[in-house]
Scaffold this motif. Structure first.
Motif, PDB file in Angstrom:
ATOM      1  N   ALA A 161       0.828  -1.213   0.000  1.00 53.89           N
ATOM      2  CA  ALA A 161       0.000   0.000   0.000  1.00 53.89           C
ATOM      3  C   ALA A 161       0.861   1.262   0.000  1.00 53.89           C
ATOM      4  N   ARG A 162       1.984   1.240   0.726  1.00 49.77           N
ATOM      5  CA  ARG A 162       2.873   2.407   0.762  1.00 49.77           C
ATOM      6  C   ARG A 162       3.428   2.692  -0.627  1.00 49.77           C
ATOM      7  N   LYS A 163       3.820   1.646  -1.334  1.00 51.42           N
ATOM      8  CA  LYS A 163       4.371   1.827  -2.680  1.00 51.42           C
ATOM      9  C   LYS A 163       3.296   2.323  -3.638  1.00 51.42           C
ATOM     10  N   GLN A 164       2.069   1.849  -3.459  1.00 52.86           N
ATOM     11  CA  GLN A 164       0.970   2.287  -4.321  1.00 52.86           C
ATOM     12  C   GLN A 164       0.733   3.790  -4.147  1.00 52.86           C
ATOM     13  N   VAL A 165       0.750   4.264  -2.922  1.00 51.40           N
ATOM     14  CA  VAL A 165       0.562   5.693  -2.667  1.00 51.40           C
ATOM     15  C   VAL A 165       1.718   6.484  -3.269  1.00 51.40           C
ATOM     16  N   ALA A 166       2.936   6.010  -3.083  1.00 51.32           N
ATOM     17  CA  ALA A 166       4.107   6.708  -3.640  1.00 51.32           C
ATOM     18  C   ALA A 166       3.998   6.814  -5.160  1.00 51.32           C
ATOM     19  N   LYS A 167       3.531   5.759  -5.816  1.00 55.63           N
ATOM     20  CA  LYS A 167       3.377   5.789  -7.274  1.00 55.63           C
ATOM     21  C   LYS A 167       2.261   6.732  -7.710  1.00 55.63           C
ATOM     22  N   ALA A 168       1.302   7.000  -6.822  1.00 55.93           N
ATOM     23  CA  ALA A 168       0.175   7.870  -7.152  1.00 55.93           C
ATOM     24  C   ALA A 168       0.509   9.353  -6.994  1.00 55.93           C
ATOM     25  N   LEU A 169       1.660   9.650  -6.390  1.00 50.03           N
ATOM     26  CA  LEU A 169       2.058  11.046  -6.219  1.00 50.03           C
ATOM     27  C   LEU A 169       2.363  11.684  -7.576  1.00 50.03           C
ATOM     28  N   PRO A 170       2.190  12.981  -7.678  1.00 51.53           N
ATOM     29  CA  PRO A 170       2.448  13.658  -8.957  1.00 51.53           C
ATOM     30  C   PRO A 170       3.894  13.466  -9.419  1.00 51.53           C
ATOM     31  N   ALA A 171       4.053  13.222 -10.693  1.00 48.70           N
ATOM     32  CA  ALA A 171       5.393  13.086 -11.280  1.00 48.70           C
ATOM     33  C   ALA A 171       6.142  14.406 -11.100  1.00 48.70           C
ATOM     34  N   GLY A 172       7.371  14.312 -10.670  1.00 45.93           N
ATOM     35  CA  GLY A 172       8.187  15.507 -10.509  1.00 45.93           C
ATOM     36  C   GLY A 172       7.912  16.306  -9.246  1.00 45.93           C
ATOM     37  N   TRP A 173       7.025  15.803  -8.372  1.00 46.35           N
ATOM     38  CA  TRP A 173       6.744  16.509  -7.121  1.00 46.35           C
ATOM     39  C   TRP A 173       7.993  16.428  -6.268  1.00 46.35           C
ATOM     40  N   ASP A 174       8.545  17.554  -5.924  1.00 44.27           N
ATOM     41  CA  ASP A 174       9.837  17.618  -5.241  1.00 44.27           C
ATOM     42  C   ASP A 174       9.657  17.430  -3.733  1.00 44.27           C
ATOM     43  N   VAL A 175       9.565  16.167  -3.328  1.00 44.08           N
ATOM     44  CA  VAL A 175       9.404  15.838  -1.917  1.00 44.08           C
ATOM     45  C   VAL A 175      10.342  14.704  -1.545  1.00 44.08           C
ATOM     46  N   GLU A 176      10.660  14.645  -0.261  1.00 42.19           N
ATOM     47  CA  GLU A 176      11.424  13.518   0.264  1.00 42.19           C
ATOM     48  C   GLU A 176      10.417  12.585   0.926  1.00 42.19           C
ATOM     49  N   ILE A 177      10.449  11.323   0.562  1.00 40.36           N
ATOM     50  CA  ILE A 177       9.483  10.357   1.073  1.00 40.36           C
ATOM     51  C   ILE A 177      10.120   9.511   2.169  1.00 40.36           C
ATOM     52  N   THR A 178       9.419   9.409   3.285  1.00 40.72           N
ATOM     53  CA  THR A 178       9.815   8.536   4.381  1.00 40.72           C
ATOM     54  C   THR A 178       8.685   7.543   4.595  1.00 40.72           C
ATOM     55  N   PHE A 179       9.004   6.262   4.614  1.00 41.71           N
ATOM     56  CA  PHE A 179       8.003   5.231   4.846  1.00 41.71           C
ATOM     57  C   PHE A 179       8.069   4.748   6.285  1.00 41.71           C
ATOM     58  N   ALA A 180       6.923   4.462   6.869  1.00 39.30           N
ATOM     59  CA  ALA A 180       6.854   3.860   8.199  1.00 39.30           C
ATOM     60  C   ALA A 180       6.064   2.559   8.065  1.00 39.30           C
ATOM     61  N   THR A 181       6.530   1.529   8.734  1.00 38.78           N
ATOM     62  CA  THR A 181       5.855   0.226   8.638  1.00 38.78           C
ATOM     63  C   THR A 181       4.798   0.037   9.717  1.00 38.78           C
ATOM     64  N   ASN A 182       4.754   0.951  10.690  1.00 37.83           N
ATOM     65  CA  ASN A 182       3.726   0.879  11.724  1.00 37.83           C
ATOM     66  C   ASN A 182       3.520   2.269  12.312  1.00 37.83           C
ATOM     67  N   GLY A 183       2.534   2.394  13.173  1.00 37.47           N
ATOM     68  CA  GLY A 183       2.203   3.689  13.744  1.00 37.47           C
ATOM     69  C   GLY A 183       3.290   4.292  14.618  1.00 37.47           C
ATOM     70  N   LEU A 184       4.006   3.443  15.358  1.00 38.66           N
ATOM     71  CA  LEU A 184       5.091   3.964  16.200  1.00 38.66           C
ATOM     72  C   LEU A 184       6.195   4.587  15.355  1.00 38.66           C
ATOM     73  N   GLU A 185       6.566   3.923  14.267  1.00 38.09           N
ATOM     74  CA  GLU A 185       7.563   4.498  13.358  1.00 38.09           C
ATOM     75  C   GLU A 185       7.029   5.788  12.742  1.00 38.09           C
ATOM     76  N   GLY A 186       5.746   5.780  12.427  1.00 33.13           N
ATOM     77  CA  GLY A 186       5.138   6.961  11.816  1.00 33.13           C
ATOM     78  C   GLY A 186       5.162   8.173  12.722  1.00 33.13           C
ATOM     79  N   ILE A 187       4.745   7.997  13.971  1.00 35.58           N
ATOM     80  CA  ILE A 187       4.733   9.142  14.880  1.00 35.58           C
ATOM     81  C   ILE A 187       6.155   9.606  15.179  1.00 35.58           C
ATOM     82  N   GLN A 188       7.096   8.686  15.244  1.00 37.03           N
ATOM     83  CA  GLN A 188       8.486   9.092  15.481  1.00 37.03           C
ATOM     84  C   GLN A 188       9.019   9.897  14.293  1.00 37.03           C
TER      85      GLN A 188
END
Length: 109
Positions: A2-29
């Motif tokens: 699901a994380r990869k699907q969302v990343a692929k759905a982002l606009p092409a050329g959108w200048d952002v740094e992507i950080t993935f979290a595998t669970n909520g604790l990683e996400g909040i950190q």
């Protein structure tokens, strides 16, 4: 997956740094560490669910724009997350068109 699907759905050329979290604790950190300016949040995650992440963001006064992307499309879920500070709620699976429509709505692209 699901994380990869969302990343692929982002606009092409959108200048952002992507950080993935595998669970909520990683996400909040990651948000605490300043890596969550724009957050795509699932409600169903191990360790800490999306509701708990939203609550922590709110209680800690963290600066994060949060869009919930979830398969839980019950009206109660939508109402609950928006009251907790989520900007929008998108149903899974997310299409690039829908994601970009929401990003445009908030002036993010």
């Amino acid at each position: 997956m699901a994380r990869k699907q969302v990343a692929k759905a982002l606009p092409a050329g959108w200048d952002v740094e992507i950080t993935f979290a595998t669970n909520g604790l990683e996400g909040i950190q990651a948000i605490r560490d300043g890596k969550g300016e724009m957050v795509f949040l699932d409600l169903t995650m191990p360790e800490m669910d999306g509701y708990q992440v939203l609550e922590a963001v709110k209680n800690e006064g963290l600066d994060a724009m949060i869009i919930v992307i979830s398969g839980d499309i019950q009206p109660d879920a939508y109402t609950r997350v928006t009251k907790m500070g989520a900007m929008e709620f998108i149903q899974k699976p997310v299409s690039p068109e829908k994601l970009q429509e929401v990003l445009r709505k908030f002036g993010l692209i």
